[in-house]
Motif scaffolding. Structure first.
Motif, short mmCIF file in Angstrom:
data_model
loop_
_atom_site.label_atom_id
_atom_site.label_comp_id
_atom_site.label_asym_id
_atom_site.label_seq_id
_atom_site.Cartn_x
_atom_site.Cartn_y
_atom_site.Cartn_z
N THR A 99 0.93 -0.84 0.18
CA THR A 99 0.37 -0.04 -0.07
C THR A 99 0.91 1.26 -0.24
O THR A 99 2.30 1.50 0.09
CB THR A 99 -1.08 0.21 1.17
N PRO A 100 0.48 2.52 -0.82
CA PRO A 100 1.76 3.32 -1.37
C PRO A 100 1.24 4.35 -0.06
O PRO A 100 0.24 4.26 0.94
CB PRO A 100 1.03 4.17 -2.30
N ALA A 101 2.99 4.77 0.12
CA ALA A 101 2.65 5.92 1.27
C ALA A 101 1.88 6.47 1.34
O ALA A 101 1.60 7.41 0.63
CB ALA A 101 3.66 6.68 2.30
N SER A 102 1.10 7.67 2.79
CA SER A 102 0.51 8.81 2.18
C SER A 102 0.32 10.25 1.20
O SER A 102 0.03 10.49 0.99
CB SER A 102 -0.29 9.03 4.10
N VAL A 129 2.39 9.17 -1.34
CA VAL A 129 2.57 8.99 -2.93
C VAL A 129 1.10 8.28 -3.51
O VAL A 129 -0.17 7.77 -3.38
CB VAL A 129 3.38 7.84 -2.73
N THR A 130 1.48 9.49 -5.24
CA THR A 130 -0.35 8.65 -5.85
C THR A 130 -0.82 7.67 -5.75
O THR A 130 0.85 6.64 -6.01
CB THR A 130 -0.10 9.63 -7.01
#
Length: 218
Positions: free
Chosen positions: A52-55, A57-58
């Protein structure tokens, strides 16, 4: 409109079920860790995507599997070593894998061949697929080079036990001969209680002692 409304109600029901399932899955992993006394957390990984991408990162343009982190996940644990930067002979790491749906494997194979990933016909029927808890012990049979840690230096570069080794009950040996691994697994539906999990871990420890020469303790 009625069809969409019904579908969204199904989605809400599914998410509530997934929420409960993921809590149960994480509780199971936590208990297994406790039963392998003395191991500490090293890392975890979404095996179907990139995580899951970091906050900052789009999320757009990413693989859909990046948002299904407990669908196929590995959790890595190891005992503190006298040489934390590189495992020594006899050191070992425990990998706990949650495989929510082994029928996804066919889906991924077909997707990589250019098949529409939204084509439900390429999935294995849910009733025929399995949900699994898998334990893999990775054992260092020699001192590793300086800077070769368990996650970046070993786990990232070695394959899981092969289908052939699992079928024959053989220990998997990496190409350099320095890492031996063995896998045991159980359907999640066989782990309905704490007692079931404890019994599975006891059996697994005996297998790892027999196959890898590790006396992990019951």
């Amino acid at each position: 409109m009625t069809e969409v409304k019904t579908s969204l109600a199904d989605v809400r029901a599914a998410y509530r079920l997934i929420w409960a399932y993921q809590k149960r899955a994480l509780d199971t992993v936590r208990l297994v860790q406790e039963l392998f006394r003395g191991v500490s957390f090293k890392a975890w990984r979404n095996n179907l995507g990139n995580g899951t991408p970091a906050s900052h990162v789009t999320p757009f343009g990413r693989d859909d599997a990046d948002f299904l982190p407990i669908y196929g996940t590995s959790f890595l644990f190891a005992k503190p070593s006298v040489s934390p930067g590189h495992p020594r002979e006899g050191d070992w790491m425990l990998e706990i894998r949650i495989v929510t749906d082994d029928g996804i494997n066919k889906h991924l194979e077909q997707t990589h061949l250019g098949v529409d990933p939204f084509d439900k016909s390429i999935f294995v029927d849910p009733a025929e697929a399995k949900s699994l808890l898998i334990l893999i012990v990775w054992k260092s049979v020699e001192d590793q080079d300086e800077g070769t840690d368990w996650v970046k230096g070993i786990w990232n570069y070695n394959e899981w036990p092969s289908d052939a080794s699992k079928a024959n009950g053989d220990v998997m040996i990496n190409e350099y001969g320095s890492i031996h691994s063995f896998q045991v697994e159980v359907p999640l539906h066989d782990l309905a209680s704490r007692a079931d999990i404890e019994a599975f871990v006891r059996r697994s420890k005996l297998v790892f002692k027999d196959k890898l020469g590790l006396d992990i303790g019951l």
